[in-house]
Design a protein around this motif. Structure first.
Motif, PDB file in Angstrom:
ATOM      1  N   THR A   1      -1.863  -1.925  -5.590  1.00 31.48           N
ATOM      2  CA  THR A   1      -2.122  -2.928  -4.565  1.00 31.48           C
ATOM      3  C   THR A   1      -1.596  -4.269  -5.059  1.00 31.48           C
ATOM      4  OG1 THR A   1      -3.827  -4.055  -3.247  1.00 31.48           O
ATOM      5  CG2 THR A   1      -4.431  -3.417  -5.474  1.00 31.48           C
TER       6      THR A   1
ATOM      7  N   GLU B   1      -8.255   0.441  -1.719  1.00 35.21           N
ATOM      8  CA  GLU B   1      -6.899  -0.099  -1.811  1.00 35.21           C
ATOM      9  C   GLU B   1      -6.122   0.708  -2.847  1.00 35.21           C
ATOM     10  OE1 GLU B   1      -6.225  -4.383  -1.661  1.00 35.21           O
ATOM     11  OE2 GLU B   1      -8.378  -4.642  -1.393  1.00 35.21           O
TER      12      GLU B   1
ATOM     13  N   GLU C   1       0.862  -1.175   0.000  1.00 39.94           N
ATOM     14  CA  GLU C   1       0.000   0.000   0.000  1.00 39.94           C
ATOM     15  C   GLU C   1       0.900   1.227   0.000  1.00 39.94           C
ATOM     16  OE1 GLU C   1      -3.219   2.391  -0.231  1.00 39.94           O
ATOM     17  OE2 GLU C   1      -3.324   0.191  -0.250  1.00 39.94           O
TER      18      GLU C   1
END
Length: 424
Positions: free
Chosen positions: A324, A155, A48
């Motif tokens: 991600t 995400e 992330e």
């Protein structure tokens, strides 16, 4: 206030670090030894952007700690966030086994008043169940409040979403817990929706399902655009400029995936069925989403002479979206499996995500070498900036299938590629 976050996955770790940023002392609790070991070393166990740097910052400052000692962690913290997984069961319902287990542990070890906050995405009515599970496990009656406080993280942009949220939703059933939650979020500057736990739980499901619905809507329109010879991007722009509709989630592609939308939409549909109602629009959205990769595969086969058998195809992108490493319910993997069923030779590349399904290469150039076609499945920035002429030089045939409509068709065509997008 000391905060305990139970479950140090994507949501739990993000939640803990954001409260560290707000000046609170946070403890992360998990039963997974691997996760705890990595986090104690300041290493993130998922990808992330910006998150590992934030972890290292608060790890070194002593603002966050991680442990497997359940009893000690529960007793020493005032507010407990439940951030464990709620995977989809075979019947499509959310499986609450991890939430139940955690609730029973809280009841077993709590020794004074606690506010227990469900951050995990859970069906309507779960807060009541959590309270009952905790109370049934207590050795003696101790007061508590269960609050619903869903997350709305994307995400790939979780830090931005968590630090500057569109809204904060707090579902409480007592004035005491409401005051505590207000204090907890006092440094956030956004609308705060104060409501009941049931409403809060439903807001989360309704929000995710609506976004999934927008994606499926534009994807279904793309199929009509395809036969009518209309560029679906023009449709997205034309309707997205209407402020009542908005431009977000109107980009035609291979469909939605990840850990949230597929699971949450199905769980919401099952919740309705349990109460004698149907969410037929969402049921149709699920069907469209399942069909979209097949629609794109048919376009690939048509362009390659009706078959992909013995054709070498380079899949670029494994994660369900850029930024991600999450491949859960990824359209890329579904497409790979279908290509393998049709006896294609598949090679892959992704900047961070991994797969054991087919050979994966460290560079895009190696992945496309000798390929009959490139299939773009994830909108990573580096794919948009690829040196296409260099890739064409090592390919067997210059076909490029853009499953995210991320490249400029005129430019790609001018370089000698056979470009095929989704209704573009």
């Amino acid at each position: 206030m000391n905060i305990l976050v139970i479950g140090t996955g994507y949501v739990g770790t993000t939640t803990g670090l954001i409260f560290c940023e707000m000046g609170y002392r946070v403890t992360g609790l998990d039963v997974d030894t691997r996760k705890i070991k990595a986090l104690k070393e300041g290493k993130l166990h998922f990808f992330e952007p910006g998150m590992e740097e934030l972890l290292m910052k608060h790890h070194q400052a002593g603002n966050i700690s991680f442990t497997k000692e359940t009893e000690k962690a529960i007793k020493e913290n005032d507010i407990i966030f439940i951030c464990v997984g709620t995977p989809m069961g075979e019947d499509g319902k959310a499986d609450l086994i991890y939430v139940k287990n955690v609730s029973e542990e809280i009841g077993r070890y709590m020794d004074d008043y606690k506010v227990i906050v469900t951050k995990s995405t859970v069906p309507v009515g779960t807060a009541e169940k959590v309270a009952k599970w905790i109370e049934s496990s207590q050795k003696k009656p101790i007061s508590l409040d269960v609050v619903s406080n869903p997350e709305f993280l994307r995400e790939g942009s979780a830090l931005k979403d968590a630090l500057t949220p569109d809204r904060i939703v707090i579902g409480t059933s007592s004035e005491q817990s409401r005051k505590i939650m207000r204090e907890l979020y006092k440094n956030f500057h956004c609308p705060v929706v104060e409501t009941t736990p049931k409403v809060s739980e439903m807001i989360k499901y309704a929000a995710n399902s609506f976004l999934a619905l927008k994606i499926s809507y534009i994807n279904e329109l793309s199929r009509l655009c395809d036969v009518l010879g209309i560029n679906v991007k023009d449709i997205s722009k034309g309707i997205g400029l209407d402020h009542r509709i908005g431009a977000h989630f109107l980009q035609a592609g291979l469909g939605y995936g990840g850990s949230c939308f597929p699971k949450d939409v199905n769980a919401f549909i099952q919740t309705a069925k349990q109460h004698g109602r149907s969410l037929s629009i969402l049921e149709s959205a699920v069907k469209v989403n399942e069909e979209q990769p097949v629609f794109f595969l048919d376009k690939i086969k048509q362009a390659l002479g009706g078959t992909v058998e013995n054709k070498t195809l380079a899949i670029l992108g494994l994660s369900f979206k850029a930024n991600t490493d999450d491949t859960r319910e990824s359209p890329s993997l579904l497409l790979i499996n279908k290509l393998l069923e049709e006896k294609a030779i598949v090679k892959t590349h992704d900047p961070v995500a991994k797969t054991d399904l087919v050979p994966q290469y460290p560079s895009v150039l190696e992945a496309v070498e000798g390929a009959d076609a490139i299939i773009l499945c994830t909108d990573w920035k580096e794919y948009k900036e690829m040196e296409l002429s260099a890739l064409k030089a090592v390919m067997k045939q210059p076909y490029l299938f853009d499953g995210r409509n991320m490249l400029d068709k005129k430019l790609v065509d001018s370089l000698g590629f056979h470009y095929v997008g989704i209704a573009i």
